[in-house]
Design an enzyme around this catalytic site. Structure first.
Site, mmCIF file in Angstrom:
data_model
loop_
_atom_site.group_PDB
_atom_site.id
_atom_site.type_symbol
_atom_site.label_atom_id
_atom_site.label_comp_id
_atom_site.label_asym_id
_atom_site.label_seq_id
_atom_site.Cartn_x
_atom_site.Cartn_y
_atom_site.Cartn_z
ATOM 1 N N ASP A 20 0.829 -1.212 0.000
ATOM 2 C CA ASP A 20 0.000 0.000 0.000
ATOM 3 C C ASP A 20 0.863 1.261 0.000
ATOM 4 O O ASP A 20 1.962 1.273 0.546
ATOM 5 C CB ASP A 20 -0.929 -0.021 1.224
ATOM 6 C CG ASP A 20 -2.064 0.988 1.085
ATOM 7 O OD1 ASP A 20 -2.387 1.387 -0.050
ATOM 8 O OD2 ASP A 20 -2.627 1.381 2.126
ATOM 9 N N ASN A 68 -11.030 -2.622 -5.471
ATOM 10 C CA ASN A 68 -10.275 -1.649 -6.273
ATOM 11 C C ASN A 68 -10.919 -1.348 -7.632
ATOM 12 O O ASN A 68 -10.577 -0.354 -8.270
ATOM 13 C CB ASN A 68 -8.816 -2.109 -6.477
ATOM 14 C CG ASN A 68 -7.965 -2.014 -5.218
ATOM 15 O OD1 ASN A 68 -7.062 -2.834 -4.990
ATOM 16 N ND2 ASN A 68 -8.212 -1.017 -4.380
#
Ligand code: IPE
Ligand code: IPE
Ligand code: MG
Length: 249
Positions: A20, A68
């Site tokens: 991330d 996502n």
């Protein structure tokens, strides 16, 4: 940092990583988010190389979540291209040369373009007999979706309610032969799981690092392993039982 200060007898067998911070990395540099994803691909290669060097058998990385897809279309398209073109084509042969076995975890549903599935299958086939680290790329992956898919399989096979236990469910996860992660890493200073490997991380040690994923290098993996080696894993037992080595098999 010197890998020599790691205890070779206490290496994690399986490391899972939420990669991330690509967007923030790019923003800090005044670049578009996509530049962060490209740099993140480089970091993934570095992480895989280090895992091979450290003798870590399994490395599982979160590349694209079932959530996502809700990002802007052009970012989604870019991310898919980075994975399919950079990682699965350009990088594939380098990973193969390192002895990496490439695998995938996630839903192969209509949202994943056919050509991407083909590239995944080619990379997996090319590397299937490799014996160094197994790098599993979680793509269109969601931990809840994985559990739902396992339950669907149980129902489809007509497994009776009384026969449904943890073993039966585990056997129907995406990669039943994969051991549970010993060490779970998330970069970018966020303290959450974001739907990664929900079933599998029941007893993983969690390590959160402040580094943004594109800056991740071998030293960060070693630092996480070092922290892991300082933890005491108990699996529900008392510390005393643990000292007596009465760990469940
Ligand atoms: C991780 O970086 C990559 C994916 C989620 C695919 P992000 O794109 O989430 O970066 P941040 O969290 O916005 O910095
Ligand atoms: C998790 O990161 C997914 C991947 C790294 C692929 P996100 O950036 O999507 O997670 P949230 O939205 O911050 O929880
Ligand atoms: Mg993020």
């Amino acid at each position: 940092m010197d890998p020599a200060d790691l205890d070779p007898t206490r290496m994690p067998r399986h490391v899972a990583c939420v990669m991330d911070g690509n967007g923030r990395w790019a923003k800090k540099r005044g670049l578009p988010r996509t530049a962060g994803h490209r740099a993140g691909e480089e970091a993934l290669f570095e992480a895989a190389k280090e895992a091979v060097d450290l003798g870590i058998e399994w490395l599982t990385v979160y590349a694209f979540s079932t959530e996502n897809w809700r990002r802007p279309d052009d970012e989604v398209r870019f991310l898919i291209n980075v994975i399919a073109d950079d990682l699965l084509t350009r990088r594939r042969d380098q990973l193969h040369a390192l002895g990496v076995r490439i695998r995938f975890a996630g839903r192969r549903d209509w949202r994943v373009p056919k050509w991407v599935l083909r590239r995944m299958d080619e990379a997996a086939e090319l590397t299937e007999h490799n014996k160094a680290t197994t790098v599993t790329v979680a793509f269109n992956y969601g931990g809840r979706a994985e559990i739902v898919d396992a339950v669907r399989a149980l129902v489809a096979e007509g497994v009776k309610a009384g026969k449904v236990d943890e073993r039966a469910l585990r056997k129907r996860l995406y990669l039943p032969d994969m051991p549970d992660p010993d060490l779970f890493i998330r970069t970018s200073g966020e303290y959450r799981i974001s739907n990664f490997l929900l079933w599998e991380i029941a007893y993983s040690e969690l390590v959160f690092l402040d580094v943004l994923w594109p800056d991740f290098r071998g030293e960060h993996l070693r630092a996480a392993v070092r922290e892991y080696q300082q933890r005491e894993r108990r699996f529900g037992l008392t510390g005393e039982q643990r000292d007596g080595d009465a760990l469940p098999g």
